[in-house]
Design a protein around this motif. Structure first.
Motif, PDB file in Angstrom:
ATOM      1  N   ALA A 123       0.828  -1.209   0.000  1.00  0.00           N
ATOM      2  CA  ALA A 123       0.000   0.000   0.000  1.00  0.00           C
ATOM      3  C   ALA A 123       0.860   1.255   0.000  1.00  0.00           C
ATOM      4  N   ARG A 124       1.894   1.277   0.807  1.00  0.00           N
ATOM      5  CA  ARG A 124       2.762   2.458   0.830  1.00  0.00           C
ATOM      6  C   ARG A 124       3.602   2.555  -0.436  1.00  0.00           C
ATOM      7  N   ARG A 125       4.081   1.424  -0.919  1.00  0.00           N
ATOM      8  CA  ARG A 125       4.903   1.449  -2.141  1.00  0.00           C
ATOM      9  C   ARG A 125       4.099   1.938  -3.332  1.00  0.00           C
ATOM     10  N   TYR A 126       2.825   1.567  -3.379  1.00  0.00           N
ATOM     11  CA  TYR A 126       1.946   1.976  -4.479  1.00  0.00           C
ATOM     12  C   TYR A 126       1.871   3.495  -4.581  1.00  0.00           C
ATOM     13  N   TRP A 127       1.642   4.164  -3.469  1.00  0.00           N
ATOM     14  CA  TRP A 127       1.513   5.627  -3.521  1.00  0.00           C
ATOM     15  C   TRP A 127       2.842   6.301  -3.832  1.00  0.00           C
ATOM     16  N   GLN A 128       3.943   5.732  -3.350  1.00  0.00           N
ATOM     17  CA  GLN A 128       5.245   6.291  -3.707  1.00  0.00           C
ATOM     18  C   GLN A 128       5.473   6.197  -5.213  1.00  0.00           C
ATOM     19  N   LEU A 129       5.090   5.066  -5.795  1.00  0.00           N
ATOM     20  CA  LEU A 129       5.241   4.874  -7.238  1.00  0.00           C
ATOM     21  C   LEU A 129       4.426   5.886  -8.018  1.00  0.00           C
ATOM     22  N   LEU A 130       3.241   6.229  -7.496  1.00  0.00           N
ATOM     23  CA  LEU A 130       2.371   7.189  -8.176  1.00  0.00           C
ATOM     24  C   LEU A 130       2.770   8.631  -7.914  1.00  0.00           C
ATOM     25  N   GLY A 131       3.828   8.829  -7.129  1.00  0.00           N
ATOM     26  CA  GLY A 131       4.286  10.185  -6.850  1.00  0.00           C
ATOM     27  C   GLY A 131       3.544  10.861  -5.730  1.00  0.00           C
ATOM     28  N   THR A 133       3.896  11.004  -2.522  1.00  0.00           N
ATOM     29  CA  THR A 133       4.871  10.612  -1.498  1.00  0.00           C
ATOM     30  C   THR A 133       4.424  10.970  -0.084  1.00  0.00           C
ATOM     31  N   GLU A 134       3.425  11.832   0.037  1.00  0.00           N
ATOM     32  CA  GLU A 134       2.940  12.197   1.360  1.00  0.00           C
ATOM     33  C   GLU A 134       2.008  11.135   1.957  1.00  0.00           C
ATOM     34  N   LYS A 135       1.550  10.191   1.137  1.00  0.00           N
ATOM     35  CA  LYS A 135       0.593   9.186   1.598  1.00  0.00           C
ATOM     36  C   LYS A 135       1.340   7.988   2.201  1.00  0.00           C
ATOM     37  N   THR A 136       1.572   8.065   3.502  1.00  0.00           N
ATOM     38  CA  THR A 136       2.335   7.023   4.197  1.00  0.00           C
ATOM     39  C   THR A 136       1.603   6.443   5.400  1.00  0.00           C
ATOM     40  N   VAL A 137       0.581   7.102   5.910  1.00  0.00           N
ATOM     41  CA  VAL A 137      -0.061   6.690   7.158  1.00  0.00           C
ATOM     42  C   VAL A 137      -0.950   5.471   6.921  1.00  0.00           C
ATOM     43  N   ILE A 138      -0.837   4.489   7.802  1.00  0.00           N
ATOM     44  CA  ILE A 138      -1.707   3.309   7.796  1.00  0.00           C
ATOM     45  C   ILE A 138      -2.650   3.420   8.988  1.00  0.00           C
ATOM     46  N   ALA A 198      -2.307   6.346   3.409  1.00  0.00           N
ATOM     47  CA  ALA A 198      -2.088   5.367   2.336  1.00  0.00           C
ATOM     48  C   ALA A 198      -3.157   4.296   2.326  1.00  0.00           C
ATOM     49  N   ALA A 199      -3.542   3.811   3.512  1.00  0.00           N
ATOM     50  CA  ALA A 199      -4.454   2.670   3.565  1.00  0.00           C
ATOM     51  C   ALA A 199      -5.200   2.629   4.879  1.00  0.00           C
ATOM     52  N   ILE A 200      -6.379   2.057   4.811  1.00  0.00           N
ATOM     53  CA  ILE A 200      -7.150   1.628   5.978  1.00  0.00           C
ATOM     54  C   ILE A 200      -7.109   0.103   5.973  1.00  0.00           C
ATOM     55  N   VAL A 201      -6.717  -0.501   7.091  1.00  0.00           N
ATOM     56  CA  VAL A 201      -6.716  -1.963   7.195  1.00  0.00           C
ATOM     57  C   VAL A 201      -7.725  -2.361   8.265  1.00  0.00           C
TER      58      VAL A 201
END
Length: 425
Positions: A123-131, A133-138, A198-201
């Motif tokens: 989930a975090r890697r996906y948002w980094q790939l899309l640029g 980069t601020e989307k890191t919180v789970i 980045a994600a809700i689990v």
């Protein structure tokens, strides 16, 4: 240090307060159907299906035969880089076809904690790939349990599983939200800022937290929050996957559209160590495009050929014997039986969702003592957070066995003396 610690087993038990269990440990030597046998000669009904996993029961010869046949041909070969093995490919395709996520890709590994780690890293890697980069919180739910690897420990909603490691979270940027009130969840998301998440689990039904079914509309609310705010929805179906809710996945029961499903336990009914993640096209496609990066996942036993062969046989048995339909019947029996004892003044509440049941006891009747007394009577139950006794037997359980384990809980309450809470403090 007492002598028992030095002379006791070399094996350090999982999730155990060792001074309390030394000298009281139960060694299981054999399983047969819905029962296990111990070194001291007892035959015990497995009222928890092990750790929620022994869905087809114990000791099935055809499962052993599947493992032996596969080992004789190819014990395993890794699935790194260009290499695959045929059983891993077959299992992934079987899971894809059973999954409610259309056109999914399947990552295989060794169990639920692995599955959660790989899902949340993805989930975090996906948002980094899309640029982004601020989307890191789970974000995860209060009272949740997601295994005990680094990510699972970090997102744990049961605080004792997250505490004591020197920082609030082993992995940075995690936070919890309310497990019942969707409006409180919205406020948490707004307070953190959806642009950072980045994600809700979430577990569709919370297991270790105390067998907590979702409030009406709650999971659907999580879906809307994720959709409206560009947040990935990760469902932890390690317990609920492969039939425990009367569907192959709880995703279907609740009409959800997750981006990633973490799975384990029921995929093999515990006959082999296997788990993984089901990944929706939105998430996997960027990694499959020309010039896309490597997603750095994988362990030595990812896609283990023998584990995959055993899992395939397990899925065949579930389908051949109609066990998912049987779960729906058993849910009705369990619901009726727990409903019949819910007015007992020693019981605070009973809960059922799928073939998962919880008996929440009044505080003066400790669930651990009640479970111990049930064990003395030949019934395995498990005390959970919230003073709850877990009831979640194999799918092969009979109606009479459901009635028996619920009756055993009441019988145990008759034996266990109430604790004086004022004195206990």
């Amino acid at each position: 240090m007492n002598d028992a610690a030095r002379t006791g087993p070399a094996l350090w038990s999982a999730q155990a307060h060792m001074p309390s269990v030394l000298g009281r440990q139960i060694v299981v030597t054999r399983g047969e159907g819905n029962y296990v046998h111990t070194t001291d000669g007892r035959r015990l009904f497995d009222g928890t299906a092990g750790l929620w996993h022994a869905n087809i029961g114990h000791g099935r010869a055809e499962m052993a035969e599947a493992a032996a046949e596969q080992m004789a041909r190819l014990e395993t070969y890794h699935v790194f880089g260009r290499y695959l093995n045929d059983r891993a490919v077959e299992l992934a395709e079987r899971v894809r076809d059973l999954s409610p996520v259309a056109d999914s890709k399947v990552i295989l590994n060794s169990g639920g904690s692995d599955a959660v780690d790989v899902a949340l890293k993805l989930a975090r890697r996906y948002w980094q790939l899309l640029g982004r980069t601020e989307k890191t919180v789970i974000l995860s739910r209060d009272l949740s349990y997601h295994g005990l690897h680094a990510y699972g420990t970090s997102v744990a909603g049961i605080d004792v599983n997250r505490e004591g490691y020197g920082t609030e979270s082993l992995v940075a940027d995690t936070a919890r939200f309310d497990t019942r009130d969707i409006e409180k969840v919205r406020r948490t998301v707004a307070g953190i800022g959806p642009e950072r998440i980045a994600a809700i689990v979430a577990e569709p039904i919370q297991g270790t937290g105390g067998v907590i079914p979702p409030e009406p509309g709650y999971l659907e609310g999580l879906q809307r929050i994720a959709d409206e705010n560009d947040i990935l929805l990760v469902l932890d179906e390690v317990i609920t996957g492969f039939g425990r809710t009367g569907h192959w996945f709880a995703t279907e029961r609740y009409g959800l559209r997750p981006h990633i499903i973490a799975m384990a336990k029921g995929i093999s009914s515990g006959y082999s160590a296997v788990g993984g993640a089901v990944v929706a096209p939105e998430v996997w496609e960027p990694f499959y495009e020309s010039g896309g990066p490597v997603y750095r996942h994988g362990t030595t036993y990812s896609g283990h050929a023998t584990s995959a062969a055993v899992a395939l046989k397990n899925l065949e048995i579930i389908e051949r014997e109609g066990l998912i339909g049987r779960v729906r019947e058993l849910e009705g029996v369990l619901s009726a039986e727990l409903g019949s004892i819910s007015s007992d003044p020693r019981i605070a509440e009973t809960r059922v969702a799928g073939f998962l049941g919880g008996i929440e006891l009044r505080p003066e009747y400790p669930a651990e003592r009640v479970a111990d007394e049930m064990l003395e009577q030949g019934w395995i139950a498990r005390p959970l957070r919230g003073n709850v006794v877990q009831v979640s037997p194999p799918f092969t359980t009979t109606d009479d066995e459901v009635r028996g384990i619920v009756a055993a809980a009441v019988s145990a309450l008759d034996v266990v003396a109430p604790v004086d809470l004022a004195m206990a403090r």
